[in-house]
Design an enzyme around this catalytic site. Sequence first.
Site, PDB file in Angstrom:
ATOM      1  N   GLU A  73       0.629  -1.321  -0.216  1.00 43.09           N
ATOM      2  CA  GLU A  73      -0.356   0.541  -0.278  1.00 43.09           C
ATOM      3  C   GLU A  73       0.892   1.379  -0.214  1.00 43.09           C
ATOM      4  OE1 GLU A  73      -2.705  -0.552  -0.901  1.00 43.09           O
ATOM      5  OE2 GLU A  73      -4.017  -1.365  -0.209  1.00 43.09           O
ATOM      6  N   HIS A  92      -1.964   2.391   8.769  1.00 47.91           N
ATOM      7  CA  HIS A  92      -3.151   1.549   8.122  1.00 47.91           C
ATOM      8  C   HIS A  92      -3.582   0.119   8.868  1.00 47.91           C
ATOM      9  CE1 HIS A  92      -5.511  -0.280   5.208  1.00 47.91           C
ATOM     10  NE2 HIS A  92      -4.740  -0.798   4.574  1.00 47.91           N
ATOM     11  N   HIS A  94      -6.685  -3.053   9.309  1.00 41.40           N
ATOM     12  CA  HIS A  94      -7.701  -3.831   8.713  1.00 41.40           C
ATOM     13  C   HIS A  94      -8.378  -4.165   9.929  1.00 41.40           C
ATOM     14  CE1 HIS A  94      -5.769  -5.458   4.889  1.00 41.40           C
ATOM     15  NE2 HIS A  94      -5.844  -3.978   4.578  1.00 41.40           N
ATOM     16  N   TYR A 113     -19.348  13.245  20.084  1.00 37.78           N
ATOM     17  CA  TYR A 113     -18.946  14.625  19.841  1.00 37.78           C
ATOM     18  C   TYR A 113     -17.459  13.861  19.286  1.00 37.78           C
ATOM     19  CZ  TYR A 113     -16.814  13.891  24.702  1.00 37.78           C
ATOM     20  OH  TYR A 113     -16.574  13.878  25.631  1.00 37.78           O
ATOM     21  N   HIS A 155     -12.222  -2.655   3.068  1.00 36.90           N
ATOM     22  CA  HIS A 155     -10.527  -2.679   3.087  1.00 36.90           C
ATOM     23  C   HIS A 155     -10.243  -2.399   4.549  1.00 36.90           C
ATOM     24  CE1 HIS A 155      -6.773  -2.321   0.991  1.00 36.90           C
ATOM     25  NE2 HIS A 155      -5.999  -2.219   2.604  1.00 36.90           N
ATOM     26  N   TYR A 208      -9.812  24.412  23.884  1.00 32.82           N
ATOM     27  CA  TYR A 208      -8.811  24.163  24.645  1.00 32.82           C
ATOM     28  C   TYR A 208      -7.529  23.790  24.653  1.00 32.82           C
ATOM     29  CZ  TYR A 208     -12.562  21.497  28.147  1.00 32.82           C
ATOM     30  OH  TYR A 208     -13.473  21.731  29.058  1.00 32.82           O
TER      31      TYR A 208
HETATM   32 ZN   LIG Z   1      -4.863  -3.060   3.155  1.00 24.98          ZN
END
Ligand SMILES: [Zn+2]
Length: 220
Positions: A73, A92, A94, A113, A155, A208
């Site tokens: 990726e 990233h 899964h 929120y 994905h 904040y």
């Molecule tokens: Zn992936």
Amino acid sequence: MNENELRSEMVRITKRLDEQGLNRGTSGNLSARFGEGLLITPSGMGAEGLTEDDIVFVHMDGAAHGRWQPSSEWLFHRDILKQRADAGAVVHTHSVSATALACLRRDIPPFHYMIALMGGDNIRCAQYATFGTQELSNNALNALRDRKACLLANHGMIAAGKDLAEAFRIAVEVETLSEMYLRALQAGEPVLLSAKEFQDAQNRFSGYGKAVESKQTGAE
Ligand SMILES: [Zn+2]
């Protein structure tokens, strides 16, 4: 952070993602901006046994330098770091709950929120494209517009932060929100915050300022 420190941090965060159950086996990957490119986890390797030397350097033009191939990726990691000046690192995963929602191909609406920490009033789900493709990268960048996170249809999810620590915290937050939203959906139709209620939460976060940023929690 020098290169060695950054490589160590990447190994440490990869193991934490594994410990927290956000990644299992060899799925998931992370990257951090470095020099004229990025450092990224290698292809097909999980947290177990990962060392600093396994991390791959990828130049912004796509040339890779390392003992392994970069993550499959690498394209969306490179494109996000190239096109988003505010992003210094990308995680990233899964992870199960975020991926379950991504399989419904639906955005996560302002049902809580804490969504405000993602940059706007939803977490978008990027359109489906085959993993590792330029099309997926384009779809992800589109879904990440003004946001720190998105889902990837069928994905997983992507979290971007100013550094690895922030990208990690956002990934954990997206997974937590996904789990809450899924549970609420099982029990009924979640009541969404009104535009005003959401805006008030956003204002409070920005009020904040740094205190919230450094603690990374809007929870009381
Ligand atoms: Zn992936």
